[in-house]
Write a protein that holds these residues in place. Structure first.
Motif, PDB file in Angstrom:
ATOM      1  N   GLN A 215      40.783  94.739 -13.638  1.00 30.81           N
ATOM      2  CA  GLN A 215      40.868  93.928 -14.847  1.00 30.81           C
ATOM      3  C   GLN A 215      42.255  93.331 -15.029  1.00 30.81           C
ATOM      4  O   GLN A 215      42.401  92.171 -15.429  1.00 30.81           O
ATOM      5  N   ILE A 216      43.280  94.118 -14.742  1.00 27.86           N
ATOM      6  CA  ILE A 216      44.647  93.601 -14.850  1.00 27.86           C
ATOM      7  C   ILE A 216      44.888  92.507 -13.820  1.00 27.86           C
ATOM      8  O   ILE A 216      45.384  91.416 -14.123  1.00 27.86           O
ATOM      9  N   ALA A 217      44.507  92.789 -12.565  1.00 29.51           N
ATOM     10  CA  ALA A 217      44.831  91.889 -11.466  1.00 29.51           C
ATOM     11  C   ALA A 217      44.084  90.563 -11.536  1.00 29.51           C
ATOM     12  O   ALA A 217      44.650  89.502 -11.232  1.00 29.51           O
ATOM     13  N   THR A 218      42.812  90.592 -11.908  1.00 27.94           N
ATOM     14  CA  THR A 218      42.063  89.332 -11.936  1.00 27.94           C
ATOM     15  C   THR A 218      42.574  88.420 -13.046  1.00 27.94           C
ATOM     16  O   THR A 218      42.660  87.203 -12.865  1.00 27.94           O
ATOM     17  N   GLN A 219      42.933  88.993 -14.191  1.00 26.73           N
ATOM     18  CA  GLN A 219      43.522  88.171 -15.251  1.00 26.73           C
ATOM     19  C   GLN A 219      44.847  87.564 -14.796  1.00 26.73           C
ATOM     20  O   GLN A 219      45.133  86.388 -15.042  1.00 26.73           O
ATOM     21  N   TRP A 220      45.646  88.382 -14.128  1.00 33.13           N
ATOM     22  CA  TRP A 220      46.965  87.935 -13.678  1.00 33.13           C
ATOM     23  C   TRP A 220      46.817  86.856 -12.601  1.00 33.13           C
ATOM     24  O   TRP A 220      47.541  85.855 -12.604  1.00 33.13           O
ATOM     25  N   ALA A 221      45.877  87.053 -11.690  1.00 34.17           N
ATOM     26  CA  ALA A 221      45.654  86.060 -10.632  1.00 34.17           C
ATOM     27  C   ALA A 221      45.217  84.724 -11.217  1.00 34.17           C
ATOM     28  O   ALA A 221      45.637  83.655 -10.749  1.00 34.17           O
ATOM     29  N   LYS A 222      44.373  84.748 -12.243  1.00 35.43           N
ATOM     30  CA  LYS A 222      43.961  83.511 -12.899  1.00 35.43           C
ATOM     31  C   LYS A 222      45.162  82.824 -13.537  1.00 35.43           C
ATOM     32  O   LYS A 222      45.301  81.593 -13.477  1.00 35.43           O
ATOM     33  N   ALA A 223      46.054  83.595 -14.151  1.00 35.66           N
ATOM     34  CA  ALA A 223      47.256  83.022 -14.755  1.00 35.66           C
ATOM     35  C   ALA A 223      48.157  82.387 -13.704  1.00 35.66           C
ATOM     36  O   ALA A 223      48.907  81.435 -14.003  1.00 35.66           O
ATOM     37  N   LEU A 224      48.084  82.881 -12.472  1.00 40.90           N
ATOM     38  CA  LEU A 224      48.871  82.307 -11.368  1.00 40.90           C
ATOM     39  C   LEU A 224      48.224  81.050 -10.784  1.00 40.90           C
ATOM     40  O   LEU A 224      48.808  80.394  -9.922  1.00 40.90           O
ATOM     41  N   GLY A 225      47.021  80.741 -11.230  1.00 42.29           N
ATOM     42  CA  GLY A 225      46.350  79.524 -10.762  1.00 42.29           C
ATOM     43  C   GLY A 225      45.405  79.724  -9.605  1.00 42.29           C
ATOM     44  O   GLY A 225      44.970  78.750  -8.984  1.00 42.29           O
ATOM     45  N   ALA A 226      45.048  80.970  -9.306  1.00 41.63           N
ATOM     46  CA  ALA A 226      44.141  81.231  -8.190  1.00 41.63           C
ATOM     47  C   ALA A 226      42.688  81.065  -8.626  1.00 41.63           C
ATOM     48  O   ALA A 226      42.344  81.180  -9.807  1.00 41.63           O
ATOM     49  N   ARG A 227      41.839  80.789  -7.658  1.00 42.87           N
ATOM     50  CA  ARG A 227      40.405  80.876  -7.869  1.00 42.87           C
ATOM     51  C   ARG A 227      40.010  82.312  -7.540  1.00 42.87           C
ATOM     52  O   ARG A 227      40.289  82.799  -6.436  1.00 42.87           O
ATOM     53  N   VAL A 228      39.375  83.001  -8.480  1.00 38.19           N
ATOM     54  CA  VAL A 228      39.086  84.430  -8.331  1.00 38.19           C
ATOM     55  C   VAL A 228      37.587  84.650  -8.209  1.00 38.19           C
ATOM     56  O   VAL A 228      36.824  84.356  -9.132  1.00 38.19           O
ATOM     57  N   ILE A 229      37.188  85.178  -7.041  1.00 38.07           N
ATOM     58  CA  ILE A 229      35.814  85.651  -6.837  1.00 38.07           C
ATOM     59  C   ILE A 229      35.855  87.168  -6.974  1.00 38.07           C
ATOM     60  O   ILE A 229      36.711  87.824  -6.372  1.00 38.07           O
ATOM     61  N   ALA A 230      34.953  87.714  -7.763  1.00 37.48           N
ATOM     62  CA  ALA A 230      34.987  89.148  -8.049  1.00 37.48           C
ATOM     63  C   ALA A 230      33.688  89.805  -7.654  1.00 37.48           C
ATOM     64  O   ALA A 230      32.626  89.187  -7.700  1.00 37.48           O
ATOM     65  N   THR A 231      33.775  91.087  -7.295  1.00 37.36           N
ATOM     66  CA  THR A 231      32.565  91.890  -7.116  1.00 37.36           C
ATOM     67  C   THR A 231      32.590  93.032  -8.120  1.00 37.36           C
ATOM     68  O   THR A 231      33.652  93.538  -8.502  1.00 37.36           O
TER      69      THR A 231
ATOM     70  N   GLU B  80      23.301  91.858  -4.365  1.00 35.34           N
ATOM     71  CA  GLU B  80      23.503  90.687  -3.520  1.00 35.34           C
ATOM     72  C   GLU B  80      24.286  91.057  -2.266  1.00 35.34           C
ATOM     73  O   GLU B  80      25.065  92.022  -2.261  1.00 35.34           O
ATOM     74  N   ASP B  81      24.112  90.276  -1.220  1.00 38.25           N
ATOM     75  CA  ASP B  81      24.956  90.366  -0.027  1.00 38.25           C
ATOM     76  C   ASP B  81      26.244  89.627  -0.355  1.00 38.25           C
ATOM     77  O   ASP B  81      26.285  88.405  -0.345  1.00 38.25           O
ATOM     78  N   PHE B  82      27.293  90.378  -0.677  1.00 40.84           N
ATOM     79  CA  PHE B  82      28.485  89.710  -1.187  1.00 40.84           C
ATOM     80  C   PHE B  82      29.164  88.840  -0.130  1.00 40.84           C
ATOM     81  O   PHE B  82      29.755  87.804  -0.451  1.00 40.84           O
ATOM     82  N   ALA B  83      29.072  89.226   1.149  1.00 40.02           N
ATOM     83  CA  ALA B  83      29.700  88.409   2.187  1.00 40.02           C
ATOM     84  C   ALA B  83      29.010  87.052   2.303  1.00 40.02           C
ATOM     85  O   ALA B  83      29.669  86.008   2.390  1.00 40.02           O
ATOM     86  N   ALA B  84      27.690  87.051   2.291  1.00 41.77           N
ATOM     87  CA  ALA B  84      26.948  85.791   2.366  1.00 41.77           C
ATOM     88  C   ALA B  84      27.236  84.931   1.145  1.00 41.77           C
ATOM     89  O   ALA B  84      27.396  83.699   1.242  1.00 41.77           O
ATOM     90  N   ARG B  85      27.327  85.571  -0.022  1.00 41.30           N
ATOM     91  CA  ARG B  85      27.588  84.822  -1.246  1.00 41.30           C
ATOM     92  C   ARG B  85      28.993  84.234  -1.248  1.00 41.30           C
ATOM     93  O   ARG B  85      29.199  83.082  -1.682  1.00 41.30           O
TER      94      ARG B  85
ATOM     95  N   PHE C 174      34.395  97.662   3.178  1.00 41.50           N
ATOM     96  CA  PHE C 174      35.389  97.182   4.142  1.00 41.50           C
ATOM     97  C   PHE C 174      34.800  96.242   5.193  1.00 41.50           C
ATOM     98  O   PHE C 174      35.306  95.127   5.401  1.00 41.50           O
ATOM     99  N   ASP C 175      33.762  96.668   5.884  1.00 43.58           N
ATOM    100  CA  ASP C 175      33.253  95.873   7.009  1.00 43.58           C
ATOM    101  C   ASP C 175      32.828  94.471   6.573  1.00 43.58           C
ATOM    102  O   ASP C 175      33.196  93.473   7.208  1.00 43.58           O
ATOM    103  N   LYS C 176      32.067  94.389   5.508  1.00 41.72           N
ATOM    104  CA  LYS C 176      31.611  93.075   5.058  1.00 41.72           C
ATOM    105  C   LYS C 176      32.764  92.239   4.490  1.00 41.72           C
ATOM    106  O   LYS C 176      32.694  91.008   4.479  1.00 41.72           O
ATOM    107  N   SER C 177      33.799  92.898   4.012  1.00 46.73           N
ATOM    108  CA  SER C 177      34.949  92.161   3.499  1.00 46.73           C
ATOM    109  C   SER C 177      35.604  91.316   4.591  1.00 46.73           C
ATOM    110  O   SER C 177      36.096  90.215   4.341  1.00 46.73           O
ATOM    111  N   LEU C 178      35.611  91.828   5.819  1.00 44.32           N
ATOM    112  CA  LEU C 178      36.179  91.060   6.929  1.00 44.32           C
ATOM    113  C   LEU C 178      35.424  89.749   7.131  1.00 44.32           C
ATOM    114  O   LEU C 178      35.997  88.742   7.536  1.00 44.32           O
ATOM    115  N   ASP C 179      34.120  89.763   6.825  1.00 44.93           N
ATOM    116  CA  ASP C 179      33.310  88.561   6.981  1.00 44.93           C
ATOM    117  C   ASP C 179      33.544  87.553   5.860  1.00 44.93           C
ATOM    118  O   ASP C 179      33.015  86.437   5.910  1.00 44.93           O
TER     119      ASP C 179
END
Length: 323
Positions: free
Chosen positions: A153-169, A193-198, A220-225
């Protein structure tokens, strides 16, 4: 008499026993603190269980806030009555404790002790991940796992403030709603959902610049994809189990990827780094870039219940213990 939750043998939540724990006078470079709020983190459970070995007996916990009651020789940066916060010093699950003054920061006006205790470890984790491990730039796309958790919760808010596009699971519809409220651009329930495909769909097949994964084995494994070529995989936690890579060439096969397994201790080991990170964190809170969520509180003596709640992976935001 000071009381604390003492671990004499590693084990389950019941390994923490509510005992008298004598408090010595602060030695050179130390301060004594009466704690008013204590944060609960996954590392506490890893140390309690023996996954991360700590010499026994020890008092559990790594993060807290309170008021200085005494200072040892050579300490000039704090005085009795100062409000302070810390992370990374084992022994937090106690009514009072000693701390190394160099590893403590002052709590600024406008920030409560409860907020400070809820964000020191989690917030500094978010800080080094977003600013140091990978310096997130406007327009970059990141994937953050467990976005409804304390760090998430802290990091995604902060990343948005930095101007990033944030995809979350997240792992449930309720957690998805929280992630959306925190400004995430797209939220994926990895249980349905298959998060890697999405992620590939959301990025037009390219993949994200960086994946931040505190979940571990299950993701971990699907994150590489999910990564673009030469993207960075940041594995910073193992809530679902420890990650193992039997064949490192998987990184080349999936796009000459980079992989790191960082820890807060290596990013804030110097006092100047600690002060820089804490300053950035408290400033982000003051600006409103980060709204701190404290979802549950427990009496300090009932820390076992807090550990059970955290291990269920059903919690959101930060959990506090109140002495």
């Amino acid at each position: 008499m000071n009381r604390a939750l003492v671990v004499r043998q590693p084990g389950g939540p019941e390994a923490m026993q509510w005992e008298e724990w004598p408090l010595a006078a602060p030695g050179e470079g130390q301060i004594a603190v009466r704690q008013t709020a204590v944060g609960v983190n996954f590392i506490d459970t890893y140390q309690r269980s023996g996954l991360y070995p700590v010499p026994t007996p020890f008092v559990a916990g790594n993060e807290g806030a309170g008021v200085v009651t005494a200072v040892g020789a050579g300490v000039t940066m704090f005085k009795p009555g100062d409000r302070v916060a810390y992370q990374g010093q084992v022994g937090a699950y106690a009514q009072e404790r000693l701390l190394v003054a160099e590893r403590v920061v002052a709590i600024p006006e406008g920030v409560s002790e409860e907020t400070a205790a809820a964000v020191m470890l989690k917030g500094l984790t978010a800080y080094y991940l977003l600013f140091k491990t990978w310096a997130v730039q406007p327009g970059e796309t990141i994937l953050w796992h467990a976005a409804a958790g304390g760090v998430g919760q802290i990091a995604t808010q902060w990343a948005k403030a930095l101007g990033a596009r944030v995809i979350a699971t997240v792992g449930s519809a309720e957690k998805a709603a929280l992630a959306e409220q925190n400004g995430c651009d797209a939220v994926i329930n990895y249980n349905t959902e298959d998060f890697a495909a999405r992620v590939r769909e959301l990025t037009g097949g390219k993949g994200v610049d960086v994946v931040y994964d505190g979940v571990g084995k299950a993701t971990f494994d699907k994150s590489l994809d999910c990564l673009r070529q030469r993207g960075l995989m940041v594995s910073f936690g193992n809530a679902s189990g420890v990650v193992a890579i039997p064949d490192v060439t998987v990184l080349s096969r999936k796009g000459s990827l980079y992989l790191t397994r960082p820890t807060t201790a290596h990013y804030v080991s110097r006092r100047e780094d600690l002060l820089e990170g804490a300053g950035a964190l408290f400033s982000a809170i003051a600006r409103g870039d980060i709204k701190v969520s404290i979802s549950q509180t427990f009496p300090l003596a009932e820390a076992a219940k807090a550990h059970e709640a955290l291990a269920s992976r059903g919690t959101t935001g930060s959990i506090l213990l109140l002495p």
